[in-house]
Motif scaffolding. Structure first.
Motif, PDB file in Angstrom:
ATOM      1  N   GLN A  74      49.823  39.369  28.578  1.00  0.00           N
ATOM      2  CA  GLN A  74      49.405  40.754  28.849  1.00  0.00           C
ATOM      3  C   GLN A  74      50.181  41.723  27.973  1.00  0.00           C
ATOM      4  O   GLN A  74      51.114  41.343  27.276  1.00  0.00           O
ATOM      5  CB  GLN A  74      49.615  41.075  30.338  1.00  0.00           C
ATOM      6  N   THR A  75      49.790  42.999  28.021  1.00  0.00           N
ATOM      7  CA  THR A  75      50.455  43.996  27.176  1.00  0.00           C
ATOM      8  C   THR A  75      50.763  45.273  27.952  1.00  0.00           C
ATOM      9  O   THR A  75      50.092  45.591  28.929  1.00  0.00           O
ATOM     10  CB  THR A  75      49.561  44.404  25.982  1.00  0.00           C
ATOM     11  N   SER A  77      50.304  49.088  27.621  1.00  0.00           N
ATOM     12  CA  SER A  77      49.343  49.850  26.825  1.00  0.00           C
ATOM     13  C   SER A  77      50.048  50.765  25.826  1.00  0.00           C
ATOM     14  O   SER A  77      51.193  51.173  26.030  1.00  0.00           O
ATOM     15  CB  SER A  77      48.456  50.704  27.728  1.00  0.00           C
ATOM     16  N   GLY A 101      45.517  46.864  37.538  1.00  0.00           N
ATOM     17  CA  GLY A 101      46.302  46.327  36.417  1.00  0.00           C
ATOM     18  C   GLY A 101      47.633  47.051  36.281  1.00  0.00           C
ATOM     19  O   GLY A 101      47.832  47.852  35.373  1.00  0.00           O
ATOM     20  N   GLY A 103      50.483  45.831  35.410  1.00  0.00           N
ATOM     21  CA  GLY A 103      51.143  45.397  34.169  1.00  0.00           C
ATOM     22  C   GLY A 103      52.626  45.689  34.204  1.00  0.00           C
ATOM     23  O   GLY A 103      53.338  45.274  35.122  1.00  0.00           O
ATOM     24  N   SER A 104      53.113  46.454  33.225  1.00  0.00           N
ATOM     25  CA  SER A 104      54.540  46.788  33.156  1.00  0.00           C
ATOM     26  C   SER A 104      54.943  47.814  34.218  1.00  0.00           C
ATOM     27  O   SER A 104      56.120  47.949  34.539  1.00  0.00           O
ATOM     28  CB  SER A 104      54.847  47.375  31.781  1.00  0.00           C
ATOM     29  N   GLN A 107      52.213  52.927  33.191  1.00  0.00           N
ATOM     30  CA  GLN A 107      51.122  53.855  33.533  1.00  0.00           C
ATOM     31  C   GLN A 107      51.263  54.349  34.993  1.00  0.00           C
ATOM     32  O   GLN A 107      51.000  55.507  35.289  1.00  0.00           O
ATOM     33  CB  GLN A 107      49.776  53.152  33.325  1.00  0.00           C
ATOM     34  N   GLU A 122      47.976  44.200  40.872  1.00  0.00           N
ATOM     35  CA  GLU A 122      48.217  43.312  39.720  1.00  0.00           C
ATOM     36  C   GLU A 122      47.932  41.873  40.140  1.00  0.00           C
ATOM     37  O   GLU A 122      48.293  41.449  41.229  1.00  0.00           O
ATOM     38  CB  GLU A 122      49.671  43.477  39.245  1.00  0.00           C
ATOM     39  N   ARG A 123      47.298  41.104  39.236  1.00  0.00           N
ATOM     40  CA  ARG A 123      46.926  39.727  39.567  1.00  0.00           C
ATOM     41  C   ARG A 123      47.894  38.673  39.028  1.00  0.00           C
ATOM     42  O   ARG A 123      47.762  37.494  39.328  1.00  0.00           O
ATOM     43  CB  ARG A 123      45.506  39.410  39.075  1.00  0.00           C
ATOM     44  N   GLN A 124      48.860  39.095  38.191  1.00  0.00           N
ATOM     45  CA  GLN A 124      49.864  38.153  37.664  1.00  0.00           C
ATOM     46  C   GLN A 124      51.145  38.334  38.472  1.00  0.00           C
ATOM     47  O   GLN A 124      51.784  39.390  38.395  1.00  0.00           O
ATOM     48  CB  GLN A 124      50.180  38.480  36.193  1.00  0.00           C
ATOM     49  N   LEU A 127      54.403  39.633  36.630  1.00  0.00           N
ATOM     50  CA  LEU A 127      54.353  41.053  36.239  1.00  0.00           C
ATOM     51  C   LEU A 127      54.435  41.946  37.473  1.00  0.00           C
ATOM     52  O   LEU A 127      55.096  42.983  37.466  1.00  0.00           O
ATOM     53  CB  LEU A 127      53.070  41.338  35.452  1.00  0.00           C
ATOM     54  N   ASP A 148      43.419  40.519  43.418  1.00  0.00           N
ATOM     55  CA  ASP A 148      42.325  40.762  42.473  1.00  0.00           C
ATOM     56  C   ASP A 148      41.816  42.199  42.605  1.00  0.00           C
ATOM     57  O   ASP A 148      41.146  42.525  43.582  1.00  0.00           O
ATOM     58  CB  ASP A 148      41.194  39.761  42.755  1.00  0.00           C
ATOM     59  N   GLY A 149      42.141  43.000  41.618  1.00  0.00           N
ATOM     60  CA  GLY A 149      41.751  44.405  41.650  1.00  0.00           C
ATOM     61  C   GLY A 149      40.257  44.633  41.501  1.00  0.00           C
ATOM     62  O   GLY A 149      39.769  45.733  41.735  1.00  0.00           O
ATOM     63  N   THR A 165      42.956  49.584  33.910  1.00  0.00           N
ATOM     64  CA  THR A 165      43.719  49.507  32.650  1.00  0.00           C
ATOM     65  C   THR A 165      43.536  48.155  31.960  1.00  0.00           C
ATOM     66  O   THR A 165      44.372  47.741  31.163  1.00  0.00           O
ATOM     67  CB  THR A 165      45.225  49.801  32.873  1.00  0.00           C
ATOM     68  N   LEU A 221      39.858  42.327  31.988  1.00  0.00           N
ATOM     69  CA  LEU A 221      39.927  42.374  33.448  1.00  0.00           C
ATOM     70  C   LEU A 221      39.415  41.019  33.928  1.00  0.00           C
ATOM     71  O   LEU A 221      38.280  40.638  33.636  1.00  0.00           O
ATOM     72  CB  LEU A 221      39.036  43.497  33.978  1.00  0.00           C
ATOM     73  N   LEU A 222      40.272  40.276  34.618  1.00  0.00           N
ATOM     74  CA  LEU A 222      39.912  38.921  35.048  1.00  0.00           C
ATOM     75  C   LEU A 222      39.667  38.886  36.546  1.00  0.00           C
ATOM     76  O   LEU A 222      40.214  39.705  37.283  1.00  0.00           O
ATOM     77  CB  LEU A 222      41.048  37.955  34.680  1.00  0.00           C
TER      78      LEU A 222
HETATM   79  N1  SAH Z   1      48.827  49.878  32.537  1.00  0.00           N
HETATM   80  C1  SAH Z   1      49.437  48.632  32.184  1.00  0.00           C
HETATM   81  C2  SAH Z   1      48.422  47.793  31.456  1.00  0.00           C
HETATM   82  C3  SAH Z   1      48.732  46.359  31.524  1.00  0.00           C
HETATM   83  S1  SAH Z   1      47.541  45.324  30.750  1.00  0.00           S
HETATM   84  C4  SAH Z   1      50.639  48.879  31.292  1.00  0.00           C
HETATM   85  O1  SAH Z   1      50.594  49.802  30.463  1.00  0.00           O
HETATM   86  O2  SAH Z   1      51.597  48.143  31.360  1.00  0.00           O
HETATM   87  C5  SAH Z   1      46.371  45.088  32.045  1.00  0.00           C
HETATM   88  C6  SAH Z   1      46.873  44.416  33.285  1.00  0.00           C
HETATM   89  O3  SAH Z   1      45.752  44.191  34.133  1.00  0.00           O
HETATM   90  C7  SAH Z   1      47.530  43.061  33.076  1.00  0.00           C
HETATM   91  O4  SAH Z   1      48.805  43.063  33.621  1.00  0.00           O
HETATM   92  C8  SAH Z   1      46.621  42.085  33.822  1.00  0.00           C
HETATM   93  O5  SAH Z   1      47.300  41.000  34.435  1.00  0.00           O
HETATM   94  C9  SAH Z   1      45.986  42.998  34.839  1.00  0.00           C
HETATM   95  N2  SAH Z   1      44.691  42.549  35.373  1.00  0.00           N
HETATM   96  C10 SAH Z   1      43.657  41.962  34.736  1.00  0.00           C
HETATM   97  N3  SAH Z   1      42.646  41.710  35.593  1.00  0.00           N
HETATM   98  C11 SAH Z   1      43.056  42.132  36.817  1.00  0.00           C
HETATM   99  C12 SAH Z   1      42.487  42.137  38.111  1.00  0.00           C
HETATM  100  N4  SAH Z   1      41.272  41.634  38.349  1.00  0.00           N
HETATM  101  N5  SAH Z   1      43.202  42.652  39.135  1.00  0.00           N
HETATM  102  C13 SAH Z   1      44.446  43.160  38.940  1.00  0.00           C
HETATM  103  N6  SAH Z   1      45.048  43.183  37.730  1.00  0.00           N
HETATM  104  C14 SAH Z   1      44.372  42.679  36.681  1.00  0.00           C
END
Ligand code: SAH
Length: 227
Positions: A74-75, A77, A101, A103-104, A107, A122-124, A127, A148-149, A165, A221-222
């Protein structure tokens, strides 16, 4: 118990120096130059220590206007993209905002600085835990959810604003239903190669107004979680 050297590394890591502040000022001017006008957003970018949200291998690049890996594929943004999505979202104090999402967590911090009440998913797992730790350390208090978002958070809705995101293949229908009338959702929609930024305003029960705002590149988006 933390060993002495661990505490020392931790202190260095948490440090926000004059150099960091100077680099942030330059970053704000770069983002302003790219067209962001909302001073509240520029102020948030100017005050949030992005280096504390970065993966340690990329810390030296924290104030470059670029996305960087944060692990798990992941990243974090690009700051301009964070500012652009936030500007489209038109967040006001006390708005209830759903973020898909975490992520970090960077945002999330921007949304909280604007006075919103933030529900972030967040799904990971890794993170999710990292973002909880750093946001907590900095005194931020969003509502965190691991899961799962794609399905949103119906029990906590409806929301004034919804921000996705990660790049969606289509607009998640569950999220549209969790938007208040008059509410705004911002979501990048497309394939894994690139997405178009879509802004949706809910005008009525079945009345959604869509506008397009240029092309971006997000991680996908997974569905489901990583477990
Ligand atoms: N706004 C964050 C963006 C992270 S990248 C930042 O700037 O750090 C997008 C994130 O969405 C990833 O961490 C990924 O794991 C998460 N993501 C992807 N699909 C998702 C879902 N279905 N539900 C929740 N999070 C999800």
């Amino acid at each position: 118990m933390l060993k002495k050297y661990q505490i020392c590394i931790y202190r260095i890591y948490m440090n926000d120096s004059f150099q960091h502040k100077g680099l942030r000022k330059k970053l704000v001017e770069i983002i302003r130059g790219k067209g962001i006008r909302d001073e509240r957003i520029l102020q948030a970018i100017g005050s949030i220590p992005r280096h504390l949200f970065m993966d340690s291998s990329f810390i030296r690049f924290s104030y470059k206007d670029q996305a960087f890996p944060i692990g798990e594929g992941q990243t974090i943004s690009q700051p301009y993209t964070v500012a652009f999505q936030t500007e489209l979202l038109d967040v006001r104090t006390r708005h209830k905002v759903l973020e898909i999402g975490t992520g970090s967590g960077y945002q999330t911090a921007v949304l909280l600085d604007l006075g919103a009440s933030v529900y972030t998913i967040e799904r990971q797992r890794k993170l999710f835990l990292n973002a909880q730790a750093i946001l907590g350390e900095l005194g931020y208090k969003p509502h965190f959810f691991y899961g799962d978002g794609y399905q949103g958070k119906e029990t906590y809705g409806p929301f004034d604003r919804i921000l996705v995101t990660a790049g969606a293949e289509g607009v998640p229908q569950a999220l549209l239903q969790q938007l208040k009338t008059g509410g705004i959702m911002v979501v990048p929609v497309g394939s894994k190669h690139g997405q178009e930024m879509i802004r949706i305003i809910r005008r009525g029960d079945d009345d959604f107004e869509r506008t397009k705002h240029g092309y971006f590149a997000f991680v996908p988006l997974l569905k489901g979680t990583n477990e």
